[in-house]
Write a protein that holds these residues in place. Sequence first.
Motif, PDB file in Angstrom:
ATOM      1  N   ALA A  55       0.334  -8.592  -2.285  1.00  0.00           N
ATOM      2  CA  ALA A  55      -0.077  -7.476  -1.420  1.00  0.00           C
ATOM      3  C   ALA A  55      -0.321  -6.221  -2.248  1.00  0.00           C
ATOM      4  CB  ALA A  55       1.010  -7.204  -0.370  1.00  0.00           C
ATOM      5  N   THR A  59      -2.797  -3.764  -0.007  1.00  0.00           N
ATOM      6  CA  THR A  59      -2.640  -3.945   1.439  1.00  0.00           C
ATOM      7  C   THR A  59      -1.153  -4.070   1.789  1.00  0.00           C
ATOM      8  OG1 THR A  59      -2.965  -6.318   1.110  1.00  0.00           O
ATOM      9  CG2 THR A  59      -4.873  -5.044   1.834  1.00  0.00           C
ATOM     10  N   ALA A  68      -3.592  -6.320  -3.964  1.00  0.00           N
ATOM     11  CA  ALA A  68      -4.700  -6.154  -3.014  1.00  0.00           C
ATOM     12  C   ALA A  68      -4.728  -4.754  -2.408  1.00  0.00           C
ATOM     13  CB  ALA A  68      -4.584  -7.201  -1.903  1.00  0.00           C
ATOM     14  N   THR A  81       0.286  -6.217   3.835  1.00  0.00           N
ATOM     15  CA  THR A  81       0.722  -7.615   3.861  1.00  0.00           C
ATOM     16  C   THR A  81      -0.033  -8.416   2.800  1.00  0.00           C
ATOM     17  OG1 THR A  81      -0.942  -8.184   5.518  1.00  0.00           O
ATOM     18  CG2 THR A  81       1.201  -7.450   6.346  1.00  0.00           C
ATOM     19  N   SER A  82       0.452  -9.619   2.562  1.00  0.00           N
ATOM     20  CA  SER A  82      -0.122 -10.455   1.506  1.00  0.00           C
ATOM     21  C   SER A  82      -1.490 -10.986   1.902  1.00  0.00           C
ATOM     22  CB  SER A  82       0.815 -11.628   1.226  1.00  0.00           C
ATOM     23  OG  SER A  82       0.210 -12.510   0.310  1.00  0.00           O
ATOM     24  N   PRO A  83      -2.484 -10.911   0.996  1.00  0.00           N
ATOM     25  CA  PRO A  83      -3.793 -11.505   1.301  1.00  0.00           C
ATOM     26  C   PRO A  83      -3.733 -13.033   1.304  1.00  0.00           C
ATOM     27  CG  PRO A  83      -3.748 -10.712  -0.972  1.00  0.00           C
ATOM     28  CD  PRO A  83      -2.448 -10.284  -0.338  1.00  0.00           C
ATOM     29  N   ILE A  84      -2.659 -13.613   0.753  1.00  0.00           N
ATOM     30  CA  ILE A  84      -2.566 -15.083   0.676  1.00  0.00           C
ATOM     31  C   ILE A  84      -2.203 -15.670   2.034  1.00  0.00           C
ATOM     32  CG2 ILE A  84      -1.303 -17.012  -0.362  1.00  0.00           C
ATOM     33  CD1 ILE A  84      -0.880 -15.197  -2.843  1.00  0.00           C
ATOM     34  N   ASP A  85      -1.187 -15.092   2.671  1.00  0.00           N
ATOM     35  CA  ASP A  85      -0.666 -15.692   3.906  1.00  0.00           C
ATOM     36  C   ASP A  85      -0.469 -14.670   5.018  1.00  0.00           C
ATOM     37  OD1 ASP A  85       1.578 -14.251   3.087  1.00  0.00           O
ATOM     38  OD2 ASP A  85       2.517 -15.993   2.172  1.00  0.00           O
ATOM     39  N   LYS A  86      -0.930 -13.422   4.779  1.00  0.00           N
ATOM     40  CA  LYS A  86      -0.752 -12.323   5.735  1.00  0.00           C
ATOM     41  C   LYS A  86       0.727 -11.991   5.942  1.00  0.00           C
ATOM     42  CE  LYS A  86      -4.941 -11.250   6.375  1.00  0.00           C
ATOM     43  NZ  LYS A  86      -5.334  -9.971   5.744  1.00  0.00           N
ATOM     44  N   ASP A 115       0.826  -1.215   0.000  1.00  0.00           N
ATOM     45  CA  ASP A 115       0.000   0.000   0.000  1.00  0.00           C
ATOM     46  C   ASP A 115       0.859   1.263   0.000  1.00  0.00           C
ATOM     47  OD1 ASP A 115       0.985  -0.285   2.558  1.00  0.00           O
ATOM     48  OD2 ASP A 115      -0.916   0.119   3.587  1.00  0.00           O
ATOM     49  N   THR A 150       4.883 -15.594   0.679  1.00  0.00           N
ATOM     50  CA  THR A 150       5.737 -14.447   1.033  1.00  0.00           C
ATOM     51  C   THR A 150       7.143 -14.918   1.393  1.00  0.00           C
ATOM     52  OG1 THR A 150       3.771 -13.330   1.870  1.00  0.00           O
ATOM     53  CG2 THR A 150       5.881 -12.389   2.493  1.00  0.00           C
TER      54      THR A 150
END
Length: 349
Positions: free
Chosen positions: A113, A118, A116, A120-125, A79, A141
């Motif tokens: 990320a 964001t 998205a 952090t990654s939406p896949i694994d945070k 972001d 990540t």
Amino acid sequence: MPGQCAAQAGGEELKPTSDLRPSPVSPSVDFDRDGAQHGFLRLPYSRDDSAWGSVMIPICVLRNGKGPTALLTGGNHGDEYEGPLALYDLARTLDPAQVSGTVIIVPAMNYPAFRAGTRTSPIDKGNMNRSFPGRPDGTVTEKIADYFQRELLPRADIVFDFHSGGKTLDFVPFCAAHTLPNKALEQRAFAAVEAFAAPFSMRMIEIDAVGMYDTAAEDMGKVFVTTELGGGGTSRAETVRIARRGMLNVLRHAGIVAGAVEKTPTQWLDMPSGDCFAFAEEDGMVETMVDLGEPVDKGAVLARIHSTGRTGIAPQEIRAKMSGMLAARHFPGLVKAGDCVSVVAALVD
Ligand SMILES: [Zn+2]
């Protein structure tokens, strides 16, 4: 921001890198080929909507013979936009004929990320900047971090990683390097910061440097330079101009692009200790009492946090633990206990 919210997975001991399996990432570019190449780091990622699918991370290699290698990254946090805006542009416009050596550009390092919008990654945070050295058998990540750790960082002479405040912080625009035990390396990094010529230049410390890309690069003895160029989950015309001009300046400084550095005055700032950070101790609505770039005296109220659950409660005052200038602040109007509310930096003569 590099220095925020460390969250380490695991507890498992890290293996020596020589014992690790090969990276699952396949680059579609040849790092030793002259010319301009626009391709991908393809990372297999099997999932519900794509059984044999992959994450396709854009990468550009601009090479012209022997010479130093610069590794340039944006989107380490998804972001933050000045870096990607400068680097997609540089990849499109820098003619390899102007290059002596190699420029490797990954404009959106944590690509899931970035897509998205964001941190952090939406896949694994996964927070990319807390995932180093990564793992070839870890999360998406961690696999990206591992590829940088073992394949890209070793190729680089200078590593430049763009950051901004993201959705939750806002900064005065600065280029930065860390104070390091290796003073020769520190000096080379500060010289590159000076060449970037942002309005502010920072001698930076971190809240917690474990797992950071910065630390991985510095531990390899690489010159590592970063930025904080604004924030709020967007970009401004001024901060993008600073990013584009500064990036070219650093490549000129490194001898990779011909021409003189476009020098403009920069005010050096220092983060002398953890006293520069202030954290919220309660949830509430934040009232900024000082704007970015304004002078601050030790003990001054930087922000007030207003309780919202009921009326009649006095706000919590966040006071400066040192004198200087407000270099960063919490961006959204609401804060939670533990949020970084403000960062004060000392002015260096
Ligand atoms: Zn960041």
